[in-house]
Design a protein around this motif. Structure first.
Motif, PDB file in Angstrom:
ATOM      1  N   UNK A  37       0.830  -1.190   0.000  1.00  0.00           N
ATOM      2  CA  UNK A  37       0.000   0.000   0.000  1.00  0.00           C
ATOM      3  C   UNK A  37       0.873   1.252   0.000  1.00  0.00           C
ATOM      4  N   UNK A  38       0.427   2.298  -0.701  1.00  0.00           N
ATOM      5  CA  UNK A  38       1.228   3.512  -0.787  1.00  0.00           C
ATOM      6  C   UNK A  38       1.224   4.268   0.534  1.00  0.00           C
ATOM      7  N   UNK A  39       2.357   4.874   0.828  1.00  0.00           N
ATOM      8  CA  UNK A  39       2.525   5.571   2.097  1.00  0.00           C
ATOM      9  C   UNK A  39       1.644   6.810   2.166  1.00  0.00           C
ATOM     10  N   UNK A  40       1.121   7.079   3.348  1.00  0.00           N
ATOM     11  CA  UNK A  40       0.357   8.294   3.602  1.00  0.00           C
ATOM     12  C   UNK A  40       1.282   9.315   4.256  1.00  0.00           C
ATOM     13  N   UNK A  41       1.346  10.505   3.673  1.00  0.00           N
ATOM     14  CA  UNK A  41       2.183  11.578   4.203  1.00  0.00           C
ATOM     15  C   UNK A  41       1.285  12.557   4.966  1.00  0.00           C
ATOM     16  N   UNK A  42       1.537  12.691   6.245  1.00  0.00           N
ATOM     17  CA  UNK A  42       0.789  13.653   7.059  1.00  0.00           C
ATOM     18  C   UNK A  42       1.630  14.924   7.177  1.00  0.00           C
ATOM     19  N   UNK A  43       1.095  16.012   6.648  1.00  0.00           N
ATOM     20  CA  UNK A  43       1.823  17.272   6.594  1.00  0.00           C
ATOM     21  C   UNK A  43       1.121  18.322   7.450  1.00  0.00           C
ATOM     22  N   UNK A  44       1.833  18.863   8.398  1.00  0.00           N
ATOM     23  CA  UNK A  44       1.289  19.940   9.237  1.00  0.00           C
ATOM     24  C   UNK A  44       1.448  21.266   8.498  1.00  0.00           C
ATOM     25  N   UNK A  45       0.353  22.028   8.389  1.00  0.00           N
ATOM     26  CA  UNK A  45       0.398  23.367   7.809  1.00  0.00           C
ATOM     27  C   UNK A  45       0.126  24.362   8.922  1.00  0.00           C
ATOM     28  N   UNK A  46       1.149  25.125   9.276  1.00  0.00           N
ATOM     29  CA  UNK A  46       1.051  26.050  10.410  1.00  0.00           C
ATOM     30  C   UNK A  46       0.983  27.494   9.933  1.00  0.00           C
ATOM     31  N   UNK A  47       0.297  28.312  10.708  1.00  0.00           N
ATOM     32  CA  UNK A  47       0.209  29.745  10.416  1.00  0.00           C
ATOM     33  C   UNK A  47      -0.008  30.512  11.713  1.00  0.00           C
ATOM     34  N   UNK A  48       0.509  31.728  11.750  1.00  0.00           N
ATOM     35  CA  UNK A  48       0.246  32.605  12.890  1.00  0.00           C
ATOM     36  C   UNK A  48      -1.089  33.319  12.729  1.00  0.00           C
TER      37      UNK A  48
END
Length: 348
Positions: A37-48
């Motif tokens: 199964x293809x890997x799942x990439x969890x990406x945090x998107x942060x902002x002030x």
């Protein structure tokens, strides 16, 4: 003796079995797990920036589109309103890869590479349309190269604000009105120089400190656009806003260069194209909100000061010496590019 040999053999078999099972249960990092199964990439998107703002529209659109187009291979987690730190701290985490994505302004990037300060030049852009042409062209390419050098890759540029001069108790129409005042200025060396040249005691501080500084009379005013004046409720301690439009700052959806280099090419393509789509939506939402923001400031008791052409020219003339001063900082090649592009109204 035979019992000892048999015991050792059993122990060896057990150890090998445990290692085999452990290997089968671990998740590979090459884009697929053991089951194929293809890997799942969890990406945090942060902002002030808070998620209730027009400025944050692009981030929400970006999350939705990326997750749909990647068919679940990318999951974007949003952390607005400085949950993971102020803008400088977020960009630092982006450099190290501790945060994968950021929705941030270019103005804070001054702290990492002063070459980016060419974007802070007062009156570099006359309006939002001109800013869009510039950031979608060679000026945007130049800014992107500077940021990538420091480990931050802008995927797309959106709109920040054109900044105004906002005063606690004194109407301001021309640069000479500024002499002897103390003003909050963002973390930009070029804007500090601009204010200082007009006889201002320029105090750099983050937006989170401005409300209290106004309330306590620590500063006489501050440098911000209408949206942030409303969002931070600065209008409660502001009597006058002068529409100087002296500085424009772009927003970006940016990715950590370290993280970028670990992603498959097809996911890189999705991130880049959807960032561009999202920031187009953000640009439109932001421009549409400008008239409403001005009216809301009036409704909250602020007197809006619109400048005559003669008054605007005085503010522009006050900025001219800064263009020559910046050459040594940004380098001759970039300096000449900025002058040439401005001369041609950023039409390239």
């Amino acid at each position: 003796m035979n019992k000892k040999i048999k015991l050792k053999a059993v122990l060896v078999i057990l150890v090998v079995s445990v290692l085999f099972l452990s290997a089968c249960s671990s998740t590979p990092t090459n884009g697929a797990n053991a089951a194929g199964e293809e890997q799942v990439y969890t990406l945090k998107l942060a902002s002030a920036i808070g998620d209730w703002t027009n400025l944050f529209v692009g981030a929400e659109d970006f999350k939705r589109a990326v997750e749909e187009r990647s068919e679940g291979r990318i999951k974007v987690e949003l952390f607005p309103d400085a949950q993971l730190g102020d803008e400088r701290e977020i960009l630092e985490s982006l450099q190290t890869g501790n945060i994968e994505l950021a929705y941030a302004s270019t103005i804070t990037f001054n702290s990492f590479d002063e070459r980016i300060m060419f974007l802070d030049l007062p009156y570099l852009f006359e309006d939002y349309d001109e800013a869009e042409k510039a950031m979608d062209g060679t000026i945007g390419d130049a800014a992107r190269d500077v940021m990538i050098d420091k480990g931050v890759r802008p995927l797309a540029f959106g709109h920040g604000e054109f900044r105004w001069i906002n005063s606690r108790n004194k109407p301001i129409s021309v640069p000479s009105d500024m002499k002897g005042t103390q003003f909050r200025v963002p973390l930009s060396n070029i804007l500090v120089k601009y204010y200082t040249s007009m006889g201002v005691n320029a105090v750099t501080m983050g937006n989170s400190e401005v409300y209290t500084a106004l309330q306590q009379g620590v500063v006489d005013g501050y440098d911000n656009g209408a949206e942030l004046v409303l969002l931070q409720k600065f209008y409660e301690n502001t009597k006058y806003s002068t529409m100087t439009n002296h500085n424009y700052y772009p927003m970006t959806v940016s990715v950590s260069e370290k993280v970028w280099n670990t992603l498959p090419e097809d996911l890189q393509s999705i991130l880049e194209s959807e960032a561009q789509n999202a920031m187009e939506a953000e640009r439109q939402a932001f421009k549409n909100a400008v008239p409403d923001n001005i009216q809301k400031l009036k409704d909250n008791g602020i007197e809006i000061i619109e400048l005559s052409e003669a008054e605007k020219e005085q503010w522009r003339q006050a900025a001219q010496p800064l263009y020559d001063q910046i050459a040594d900082v940004v380098g001759e090649e970039l300096y000449q590019l900025v002058l040439e592009e401005k001369e041609n109204d950023f039409s390239k």
